[in-house]
Design a protein around this motif. Structure first.
Motif, PDB file in Angstrom:
ATOM      1  N   LEU A   1     -32.053  90.115 -64.982  1.00 54.07           N
ATOM      2  CA  LEU A   1     -32.500  90.523 -66.319  1.00 54.07           C
ATOM      3  C   LEU A   1     -33.336  89.441 -66.991  1.00 54.07           C
ATOM      4  N   HIS A   2     -34.491  89.852 -67.547  1.00 54.44           N
ATOM      5  CA  HIS A   2     -35.347  88.897 -68.260  1.00 54.44           C
ATOM      6  C   HIS A   2     -36.084  89.599 -69.378  1.00 54.44           C
ATOM      7  N   LEU A   3     -36.255  88.887 -70.488  1.00 54.29           N
ATOM      8  CA  LEU A   3     -37.020  89.370 -71.619  1.00 54.29           C
ATOM      9  C   LEU A   3     -38.361  88.649 -71.606  1.00 54.29           C
TER      10      LEU A   3
ATOM     11  N   VAL B   1     -49.296  83.002 -74.824  1.00 53.14           N
ATOM     12  CA  VAL B   1     -47.880  82.636 -74.693  1.00 53.14           C
ATOM     13  C   VAL B   1     -47.186  83.752 -73.914  1.00 53.14           C
ATOM     14  N   HIS B   2     -46.609  83.431 -72.781  1.00 56.74           N
ATOM     15  CA  HIS B   2     -45.845  84.409 -71.983  1.00 56.74           C
ATOM     16  C   HIS B   2     -44.659  83.658 -71.391  1.00 56.74           C
ATOM     17  N   ILE B   3     -43.513  83.900 -71.994  1.00 51.25           N
ATOM     18  CA  ILE B   3     -42.285  83.175 -71.646  1.00 51.25           C
ATOM     19  C   ILE B   3     -41.219  84.184 -71.242  1.00 51.25           C
TER      20      ILE B   3
ATOM     21  N   LYS C   1     -32.498  80.490 -58.701  1.00 54.90           N
ATOM     22  CA  LYS C   1     -32.952  79.214 -58.129  1.00 54.90           C
ATOM     23  C   LYS C   1     -33.612  78.344 -59.206  1.00 54.90           C
ATOM     24  N   ILE C   2     -34.299  78.963 -60.163  1.00 60.14           N
ATOM     25  CA  ILE C   2     -34.869  78.199 -61.283  1.00 60.14           C
ATOM     26  C   ILE C   2     -33.740  77.620 -62.136  1.00 60.14           C
ATOM     27  N   ILE C   3     -32.699  78.412 -62.396  1.00 61.59           N
ATOM     28  CA  ILE C   3     -31.556  77.916 -63.178  1.00 61.59           C
ATOM     29  C   ILE C   3     -30.943  76.698 -62.492  1.00 61.59           C
TER      30      ILE C   3
ATOM     31  N   GLU D   1     -33.705  74.597 -58.164  1.00 61.47           N
ATOM     32  CA  GLU D   1     -34.090  74.563 -56.743  1.00 61.47           C
ATOM     33  C   GLU D   1     -35.568  74.859 -56.558  1.00 61.47           C
ATOM     34  N   ILE D   2     -36.159  75.580 -57.525  1.00 59.42           N
ATOM     35  CA  ILE D   2     -37.615  75.729 -57.551  1.00 59.42           C
ATOM     36  C   ILE D   2     -38.091  75.362 -58.945  1.00 59.42           C
ATOM     37  N   PRO D   3     -39.311  74.822 -59.065  1.00 57.99           N
ATOM     38  CA  PRO D   3     -39.767  74.305 -60.356  1.00 57.99           C
ATOM     39  C   PRO D   3     -40.156  75.417 -61.333  1.00 57.99           C
TER      40      PRO D   3
ATOM     41  N   ALA E   1     -35.184  79.614 -70.861  1.00 52.49           N
ATOM     42  CA  ALA E   1     -36.509  80.170 -71.149  1.00 52.49           C
ATOM     43  C   ALA E   1     -37.547  79.302 -70.462  1.00 52.49           C
ATOM     44  N   PHE E   2     -38.485  79.962 -69.760  1.00 55.32           N
ATOM     45  CA  PHE E   2     -39.528  79.234 -69.034  1.00 55.32           C
ATOM     46  C   PHE E   2     -40.810  80.063 -69.029  1.00 55.32           C
ATOM     47  N   ARG E   3     -41.945  79.365 -68.843  1.00 54.91           N
ATOM     48  CA  ARG E   3     -43.241  80.043 -68.882  1.00 54.91           C
ATOM     49  C   ARG E   3     -43.444  80.889 -67.625  1.00 54.91           C
ATOM     50  N   ASP E   4     -43.972  82.131 -67.852  1.00 58.39           N
ATOM     51  CA  ASP E   4     -44.268  83.020 -66.732  1.00 58.39           C
ATOM     52  C   ASP E   4     -45.364  82.399 -65.870  1.00 58.39           C
ATOM     53  N   ILE E   5     -45.216  82.510 -64.566  1.00 62.43           N
ATOM     54  CA  ILE E   5     -46.154  81.890 -63.630  1.00 62.43           C
ATOM     55  C   ILE E   5     -47.500  82.623 -63.618  1.00 62.43           C
ATOM     56  N   ASN E   6     -47.510  83.868 -64.105  1.00 59.21           N
ATOM     57  CA  ASN E   6     -48.730  84.691 -64.129  1.00 59.21           C
ATOM     58  C   ASN E   6     -48.913  85.255 -65.543  1.00 59.21           C
ATOM     59  N   PRO E   7     -49.270  84.386 -66.501  1.00 56.73           N
ATOM     60  CA  PRO E   7     -49.219  84.785 -67.920  1.00 56.73           C
ATOM     61  C   PRO E   7     -50.196  85.906 -68.265  1.00 56.73           C
TER      62      PRO E   7
ATOM     63  N   GLY F   1     -39.717 101.246 -64.569  1.00 60.22           N
ATOM     64  CA  GLY F   1     -39.995 100.273 -65.625  1.00 60.22           C
ATOM     65  C   GLY F   1     -40.877  99.128 -65.160  1.00 60.22           C
ATOM     66  N   GLY F   2     -41.167  99.078 -63.849  1.00 59.68           N
ATOM     67  CA  GLY F   2     -42.037  98.024 -63.343  1.00 59.68           C
ATOM     68  C   GLY F   2     -41.346  96.706 -63.100  1.00 59.68           C
ATOM     69  N   GLN F   3     -39.993  96.726 -63.019  1.00 57.83           N
ATOM     70  CA  GLN F   3     -39.264  95.475 -62.775  1.00 57.83           C
ATOM     71  C   GLN F   3     -39.492  95.000 -61.348  1.00 57.83           C
ATOM     72  N   THR F   4     -39.782  93.714 -61.192  1.00 55.03           N
ATOM     73  CA  THR F   4     -39.992  93.147 -59.851  1.00 55.03           C
ATOM     74  C   THR F   4     -38.942  92.104 -59.493  1.00 55.03           C
ATOM     75  N   VAL F   5     -38.358  91.445 -60.492  1.00 50.68           N
ATOM     76  CA  VAL F   5     -37.316  90.449 -60.233  1.00 50.68           C
ATOM     77  C   VAL F   5     -36.007  90.974 -60.830  1.00 50.68           C
ATOM     78  N   TYR F   6     -34.993  91.157 -59.957  1.00 50.48           N
ATOM     79  CA  TYR F   6     -33.759  91.804 -60.386  1.00 50.48           C
ATOM     80  C   TYR F   6     -32.725  90.800 -60.896  1.00 50.48           C
TER      81      TYR F   6
ATOM     82  N   THR G   1     -31.526  85.767 -57.065  1.00 49.17           N
ATOM     83  CA  THR G   1     -32.978  85.909 -57.082  1.00 49.17           C
ATOM     84  C   THR G   1     -33.622  84.545 -57.294  1.00 49.17           C
ATOM     85  N   LEU G   2     -34.962  84.535 -57.317  1.00 48.44           N
ATOM     86  CA  LEU G   2     -35.628  83.258 -57.571  1.00 48.44           C
ATOM     87  C   LEU G   2     -35.318  82.728 -58.967  1.00 48.44           C
ATOM     88  N   PHE G   3     -34.930  83.601 -59.909  1.00 45.88           N
ATOM     89  CA  PHE G   3     -34.581  83.091 -61.239  1.00 45.88           C
ATOM     90  C   PHE G   3     -33.275  82.290 -61.186  1.00 45.88           C
TER      91      PHE G   3
END
Ligand code: AMP
Length: 116
Positions: free
Chosen positions: A101-103, A40-42, A11-13, A16-18, A30-36, A94-99, A7-9
């Motif tokens: 796992l993330h807290l 604080v939304h991490i 790619k973040i690890i 490959e994407i900022p 741990a990184f800040r959510d792009i749509n907080p 549950g409303g998950q959009t990125v498959y 997934t894009l996560f």
């Protein structure tokens, strides 16, 4: 790693994407959510790509515990002494959009209950 888990996560690890990364160790990122949704939304994720909590197996207990301790560590780092919320959206209902796992760590304002 199979493509279905890439997934894009992932790619973040791999940088490959900022992302605005606030914490990293050998097991977690741990990184800040792009749509907080709060001041604080991490997102705290395992480097090992478990798609969703429902896919976790008993052998994952160490990483799952580590992710919670990482949330606590990042919350301390962010100065959330007045409290915060930790959310795991799991699967379609549950409303998950990125498959991958993330807290969600949410804080910096009073949060309403119940959500959703
Ligand atoms: P969920 O709905 O629980 O699967 O949450 C996915 C979260 O990932 C959402 O809060 C998105 O805003 C967030 N997100 C999506 N793409 C990115 C990105 N490139 N960087 C940071 N957060 C992201």
């Amino acid at each position: 790693m199979s493509d279905s888990q890439d997934t894009l996560f992932s790619k973040i690890i791999r940088r490959e994407i900022p992302a605005d990364i606030v914490y990293e160790d050998e097991l977690a990122l741990a990184f800040r959510d792009i749509n907080p949704q709060a001041p604080v939304h991490i997102l705290v994720i395992p480097k090992q790509p478990i798609p969703k909590l429902a896919d976790a197996v008993p052998d994952d207990h160490r990483i799952l515990g580590h992710l919670l301790m990482t949330v606590k560590r990042v919350a301390d780092q962010e100065g959330l002494a007045n409290g915060y919320r930790v959310v795991i959206n799991t699967g379609e209902d549950g409303g998950q959009t990125v498959y991958h796992l993330h807290l969600h760590l949410l804080g910096g304002r009073p949060l309403a209950w119940p959500p959703g």
